[in-house]
Write an enzyme that holds these catalytic residues in place. Structure first.
Site, PDB file in Angstrom:
ATOM      1  N   LYS A  86       8.265   8.103  -6.378  1.00 32.15           N
ATOM      2  CA  LYS A  86       9.162   8.577  -5.319  1.00 32.15           C
ATOM      3  C   LYS A  86      10.646   8.343  -5.607  1.00 32.15           C
ATOM      4  CE  LYS A  86       7.002   9.212  -1.361  1.00 32.15           C
ATOM      5  NZ  LYS A  86       6.244   9.150  -0.101  1.00 32.15           N
ATOM      6  N   GLY A  91       0.820  -1.215   0.000  1.00 34.36           N
ATOM      7  CA  GLY A  91       0.000   0.000   0.000  1.00 34.36           C
ATOM      8  C   GLY A  91       0.850   1.260   0.000  1.00 34.36           C
ATOM      9  N   ASP A  92       0.173   2.407  -0.176  1.00 31.90           N
ATOM     10  CA  ASP A  92       0.823   3.728  -0.138  1.00 31.90           C
ATOM     11  C   ASP A  92       1.895   3.911  -1.207  1.00 31.90           C
ATOM     12  OD1 ASP A  92      -0.760   4.244   2.071  1.00 31.90           O
ATOM     13  OD2 ASP A  92       0.773   3.539   3.471  1.00 31.90           O
ATOM     14  N   GLU A  93       1.737   3.252  -2.332  1.00 29.67           N
ATOM     15  CA  GLU A  93       2.751   3.333  -3.394  1.00 29.67           C
ATOM     16  C   GLU A  93       2.691   4.665  -4.143  1.00 29.67           C
ATOM     17  OE1 GLU A  93       0.420   0.990  -3.145  1.00 29.67           O
ATOM     18  OE2 GLU A  93       1.392  -0.972  -2.908  1.00 29.67           O
ATOM     19  N   GLY A  94       1.603   5.419  -3.898  1.00 26.04           N
ATOM     20  CA  GLY A  94       1.420   6.665  -4.661  1.00 26.04           C
ATOM     21  C   GLY A  94       0.309   6.494  -5.696  1.00 26.04           C
ATOM     22  N   LYS A  95      -0.647   5.617  -5.370  1.00 29.07           N
ATOM     23  CA  LYS A  95      -1.751   5.347  -6.306  1.00 29.07           C
ATOM     24  C   LYS A  95      -2.567   6.610  -6.558  1.00 29.07           C
ATOM     25  CE  LYS A  95      -3.191   2.110  -3.523  1.00 29.07           C
ATOM     26  NZ  LYS A  95      -2.062   2.031  -2.590  1.00 29.07           N
ATOM     27  N   GLY A 103       7.999  13.524  -7.697  1.00 31.59           N
ATOM     28  CA  GLY A 103       7.466  14.502  -6.749  1.00 31.59           C
ATOM     29  C   GLY A 103       5.973  14.273  -6.602  1.00 31.59           C
ATOM     30  N   GLY A 111      -1.580   8.324  10.352  1.00 29.11           N
ATOM     31  CA  GLY A 111      -0.455   9.142  10.801  1.00 29.11           C
ATOM     32  C   GLY A 111       0.699   8.331  11.376  1.00 29.11           C
ATOM     33  N   GLN A 142      -4.957  -0.239  -1.183  1.00 28.94           N
ATOM     34  CA  GLN A 142      -3.940  -1.121  -0.572  1.00 28.94           C
ATOM     35  C   GLN A 142      -2.968  -1.640  -1.643  1.00 28.94           C
ATOM     36  OE1 GLN A 142      -7.529  -1.966   0.566  1.00 28.94           O
ATOM     37  NE2 GLN A 142      -7.063  -0.168   1.793  1.00 28.94           N
ATOM     38  N   THR A 185      -5.050  -7.114   4.593  1.00 22.80           N
ATOM     39  CA  THR A 185      -6.365  -6.515   4.740  1.00 22.80           C
ATOM     40  C   THR A 185      -7.399  -7.573   4.337  1.00 22.80           C
ATOM     41  OG1 THR A 185      -7.685  -4.534   4.315  1.00 22.80           O
ATOM     42  CG2 THR A 185      -6.496  -5.446   2.424  1.00 22.80           C
ATOM     43  N   THR A 229      -6.057  -0.476  10.598  1.00 20.80           N
ATOM     44  CA  THR A 229      -6.342   0.961  10.646  1.00 20.80           C
ATOM     45  C   THR A 229      -7.488   1.254  11.633  1.00 20.80           C
ATOM     46  OG1 THR A 229      -7.894   0.787   8.812  1.00 20.80           O
ATOM     47  CG2 THR A 229      -5.609   1.311   8.244  1.00 20.80           C
ATOM     48  N   GLY A 237      -5.825   5.660   2.074  1.00 15.64           N
ATOM     49  CA  GLY A 237      -5.550   7.096   2.152  1.00 15.64           C
ATOM     50  C   GLY A 237      -4.774   7.450   0.903  1.00 15.64           C
ATOM     51  N   HIS A 238      -5.448   8.057  -0.065  1.00 20.01           N
ATOM     52  CA  HIS A 238      -4.822   8.357  -1.353  1.00 20.01           C
ATOM     53  C   HIS A 238      -4.596   9.866  -1.457  1.00 20.01           C
ATOM     54  CE1 HIS A 238      -6.527   4.363  -3.141  1.00 20.01           C
ATOM     55  NE2 HIS A 238      -5.737   4.185  -2.105  1.00 20.01           N
TER      56      HIS A 238
HETATM   57  P1  GDP Z   1      -1.484   5.758  -1.992  1.00 21.01           P
HETATM   58  O1  GDP Z   1      -2.187   5.225  -0.794  1.00 21.01           O
HETATM   59  O2  GDP Z   1      -0.898   4.695  -2.838  1.00 21.01           O
HETATM   60  O3  GDP Z   1      -2.339   6.693  -2.799  1.00 21.01           O
HETATM   61  O4  GDP Z   1      -0.264   6.622  -1.438  1.00 21.01           O
HETATM   62  P2  GDP Z   1      -0.310   7.665  -0.215  1.00 21.01           P
HETATM   63  O5  GDP Z   1      -1.000   8.882  -0.669  1.00 21.01           O
HETATM   64  O6  GDP Z   1      -0.793   6.993   1.029  1.00 21.01           O
HETATM   65  O7  GDP Z   1       1.230   7.908   0.028  1.00 21.01           O
HETATM   66  C1  GDP Z   1       2.073   8.390  -0.959  1.00 21.01           C
HETATM   67  C2  GDP Z   1       2.724   9.686  -0.469  1.00 21.01           C
HETATM   68  O8  GDP Z   1       3.791  10.014  -1.317  1.00 21.01           O
HETATM   69  C3  GDP Z   1       1.803  10.886  -0.503  1.00 21.01           C
HETATM   70  O9  GDP Z   1       2.167  11.765   0.524  1.00 21.01           O
HETATM   71  C4  GDP Z   1       2.093  11.507  -1.877  1.00 21.01           C
HETATM   72  O10 GDP Z   1       1.814  12.899  -1.920  1.00 21.01           O
HETATM   73  C5  GDP Z   1       3.557  11.254  -1.984  1.00 21.01           C
HETATM   74  N1  GDP Z   1       4.080  11.062  -3.333  1.00 21.01           N
HETATM   75  C6  GDP Z   1       3.509  10.383  -4.374  1.00 21.01           C
HETATM   76  N2  GDP Z   1       4.376  10.320  -5.408  1.00 21.01           N
HETATM   77  C7  GDP Z   1       5.504  10.950  -5.005  1.00 21.01           C
HETATM   78  C8  GDP Z   1       6.776  11.168  -5.608  1.00 21.01           C
HETATM   79  O11 GDP Z   1       7.048  10.754  -6.731  1.00 21.01           O
HETATM   80  N3  GDP Z   1       7.707  11.841  -4.873  1.00 21.01           N
HETATM   81  C9  GDP Z   1       7.469  12.280  -3.610  1.00 21.01           C
HETATM   82  N4  GDP Z   1       8.446  12.911  -2.971  1.00 21.01           N
HETATM   83  N5  GDP Z   1       6.278  12.092  -3.014  1.00 21.01           N
HETATM   84  C10 GDP Z   1       5.325  11.419  -3.698  1.00 21.01           C
HETATM   85  P1  IMO Z   2      -3.780   2.631   0.639  1.00 25.31           P
HETATM   86  O1  IMO Z   2      -4.957   2.430  -0.268  1.00 25.31           O
HETATM   87  C1  IMO Z   2      -1.099   0.936   3.629  1.00 25.31           C
HETATM   88  C2  IMO Z   2      -2.768  -2.079   6.327  1.00 25.31           C
HETATM   89  C3  IMO Z   2      -2.872  -1.723   7.796  1.00 25.31           C
HETATM   90  C4  IMO Z   2      -2.690  -3.099   8.405  1.00 25.31           C
HETATM   91  C5  IMO Z   2      -3.421  -4.018   7.421  1.00 25.31           C
HETATM   92  C6  IMO Z   2      -4.850  -4.364   7.819  1.00 25.31           C
HETATM   93  O2  IMO Z   2      -3.646   4.005   1.175  1.00 25.31           O
HETATM   94  O3  IMO Z   2      -2.538   2.087   0.019  1.00 25.31           O
HETATM   95  P2  IMO Z   2      -7.153  -2.983   7.800  1.00 25.31           P
HETATM   96  O4  IMO Z   2      -7.546  -1.725   8.496  1.00 25.31           O
HETATM   97  O5  IMO Z   2      -7.250  -2.909   6.308  1.00 25.31           O
HETATM   98  O6  IMO Z   2      -7.839  -4.191   8.345  1.00 25.31           O
HETATM   99  O7  IMO Z   2      -5.572  -3.169   8.149  1.00 25.31           O
HETATM  100  O8  IMO Z   2      -3.433  -3.324   6.196  1.00 25.31           O
HETATM  101  N1  IMO Z   2      -3.430  -1.128   5.401  1.00 25.31           N
HETATM  102  C7  IMO Z   2      -2.766  -0.264   4.621  1.00 25.31           C
HETATM  103  N2  IMO Z   2      -1.450   0.017   4.551  1.00 25.31           N
HETATM  104  N3  IMO Z   2      -1.966   1.539   2.793  1.00 25.31           N
HETATM  105  C8  IMO Z   2      -3.279   1.252   2.841  1.00 25.31           C
HETATM  106  O9  IMO Z   2      -4.159   1.738   1.940  1.00 25.31           O
HETATM  107  C9  IMO Z   2      -3.741   0.344   3.815  1.00 25.31           C
HETATM  108  N4  IMO Z   2      -4.958  -0.142   4.148  1.00 25.31           N
HETATM  109  C10 IMO Z   2      -4.750  -1.050   5.111  1.00 25.31           C
HETATM  110  O10 IMO Z   2      -1.868  -0.829   8.179  1.00 25.31           O
HETATM  111  O11 IMO Z   2      -1.335  -3.454   8.377  1.00 25.31           O
HETATM  112 MG    MG Z   3      -2.217   5.466   1.270  1.00 22.90          MG
END
Ligand code: GDP
Ligand code: IMO
Ligand code: MG
Length: 421
Positions: free
Chosen positions: A327, A11-15, A411, A298, A220, A235, A126, A39-40
């Site tokens: 990133k 997760g959190d790859e920057g989707k 960025g 957070g 995720q 998840t 979460t 959290g996107h």
């Molecule tokens: P998601 O859940 O896959 O949508 O990713 P998140 O939004 O949770 O986390 C990605 C974080 O990296 C966010 O704070 C974005 O604003 C930031 N971000 C995305 N792409 C880049 C990048 O290429 N460079 C930097 N520095 N930040 C990035």
């Molecule tokens: P995005 O879409 C990163 C993780 C939680 C926990 C596990 C199970 O922003 O990439 P849950 O509340 O789903 O039962 O938690 O999955 N997790 C994530 N980690 N990005 C997410 O979403 C996540 N959604 C759940 O931290 O380890």
């Molecule tokens: Mg996220």
């Protein structure tokens, strides 16, 4: 052509950023699984916005945003988000939510919290009630968005569930949930959501029949997938490609291109094995440079090098066509950058990602080192203008995995994206 955008890691790859960048070319963006555990992050008119339930195409005028039947919905969270995006001038004329999306009830969230707190193995959820809500779906007792339309009917359906949950909550010394505490707010939310609610299965199939282009937004990532992830640290849904069919009602014929999103390194929030994890000073540096703190909770994210064994596994089980690498700029200042190319287990090298805890906790990562490029990449527009060492890094990833890198994000802003096509 339709496009699925799927997270390849934990997760959190920057989707959010990637989908916001890609969405304007699509008629429809649809979320198919997960809930407000997601959290996107998107930057719109210079402001940071974190979307939890609304699709990341919501800021593209002309694009229809759909929450499909596979998403679990907390209606209070959804109306909060709708109010929030309205502040930015989003009209929501083209927003649709499925009648058939299962609801997250306060009982689900309470159980998620109390069970997690008393568990021996802590998942680090979460605490949004995601697991219990999906359990109700497979347990054939879920309450759906359409059930909000009639208060008496809703009450009748919720009553036995409430009893069931309060027993469980009580067993973990949690405070019981009374239906009266939330029913009016939920019904009120139902009224607000009614104009957006539809049978999205027919709607999406009609779009498909008429040749509209559809982008599927994963939440995720593959390594958190209930079937293919690092169980039990996962998840409760299928972020992987299979989740699209169950979560939209479109068939495999609607699948076009599959783009996987991966950071140029790795992060993870919550518990579970992480062979490429870093600790100490380099971990601190990477976390601070990448601002690696959860967009939903957070929490500081755990950080590590890019794990190519895990990446190849994620690419394989999703039939990924190309990779959107994010990133890269976060690595700009490193003297040395590593990637994991194999796992050492019992003195032998392996390229198998067996997602079991025992295996992943026992393997030693085999690292390949790259000299850092030590240049700012944040302003780069063309691939050819990236530092040669950064290109070497990207091309190594491509050659190793056999999957091309289509875009490189340098960025958080939409414009900070290098397209190679
Ligand atoms: P998601 O859940 O896959 O949508 O990713 P998140 O939004 O949770 O986390 C990605 C974080 O990296 C966010 O704070 C974005 O604003 C930031 N971000 C995305 N792409 C880049 C990048 O290429 N460079 C930097 N520095 N930040 C990035
Ligand atoms: P995005 O879409 C990163 C993780 C939680 C926990 C596990 C199970 O922003 O990439 P849950 O509340 O789903 O039962 O938690 O999955 N997790 C994530 N980690 N990005 C997410 O979403 C996540 N959604 C759940 O931290 O380890
Ligand atoms: Mg996220």
């Amino acid at each position: 052509m339709n496009l699925a955008v799927i997270g390849l890691q934990w997760g959190d790859e920057g989707k959010g950023k990637a989908i916001d960048y890609l969405a304007s070319g699509f008629d429809v963006v649809v979320r198919y699984q997960g809930g407000h555990n997601a959290g996107h992050t998107i930057y719109y008119k210079g402001q940071k916005i974190i979307l939890h339930l609304l699709p990341s195409g919501i800021f593209s005028p002309g694009t229809t945003s759909v929450i499909g039947n596979g998403v679990v919905i907390n209606p209070l969270q959804l109306i909060k988000e709708i109010e929030n995006v309205k502040k930015y001038g989003v009209t929501l004329e083209k927003f649709v939510v499925s009648y058939f999306a299962p609801l997250i009830l306060p009982e689900h969230q309470r159980l998620d919290i109390v069970f997690e707190n008393s568990r021996y193995i802590k998942i680090g959820t979460t605490k949004r009630g995601i697991g219990p809500a999906y359990e109700d779906l497979t347990g054939r007792r879920a309450i759906f968005a359409r059930d909000l339309l009639d208060k008496d009917d809703f009450y009748k359906k919720v009553k036995p569930l409430n009893k069931y949950y309060n027993k469980l909550i009580g067993a973990y010394d949690g405070e019981k949930v009374e239906i009266d505490q939330y029913i009016d707010e939920y019904i009120e939310a139902g009224k607000i959501l009614k104009p957006f609610a539809q049978n999205t299965v027919y709607l999406l199939n009609e779009y498909f029949r008429r040749g509209r282009s559809i982008l599927f937004e994963g939440a995720q990532g593959i390594l958190l997938d209930i079937n293919f992830g690092t169980y039990p640290f996962v998840t409760s849904s299928n972020p992987s490609v299979g989740g699209i069919f169950a979560g939209t009602g479109l068939s495999h014929k609607a699948m076009g291109q599959i783009t996987g999103i991966s950071k140029a390194y790795t992060t993870r929030v919550g518990g579970g094995p992480f062979p490429a994890e870093l600790s100490g000073e380099s971990a601190e540096f990477l976390r601070e440079k990448g601002k690696e703190y959860g967009a939903t909770t957070g929490r500081p994210r755990r950080v590590g090098w890019l794990d190519l064994v895990a990446l190849k596994y994620a690419l394989m089980i999703n039939g990924v066509d190309d990779v959107f690498l994010t990133k890269l700029d976060v690595l700009d200042e490193f003297d040395e950058i590593n990637v994991v190319t194999a796992y050492e287990t019992a003195g032998k090298k392996s390229d198998v990602f067996d997602p079991s805890i025992d295996y992943l906790s026992s393997v030693k990562p085999v690292l390949k080192s790259f000299p850092g490029w030590k240049k700012n990449t944040g302003e780069t527009v063309k691939y050819a203008d990236l530092p040669p060492r950064a290109r070497d890094y990207i091309e190594f990833i491509e050659n190793f995995t056999g999957v091309p890198v289509c875009c490189i994000s340098v960025g958080a802003a939409r414009e900070q994206t290098i397209s190679r096509t």
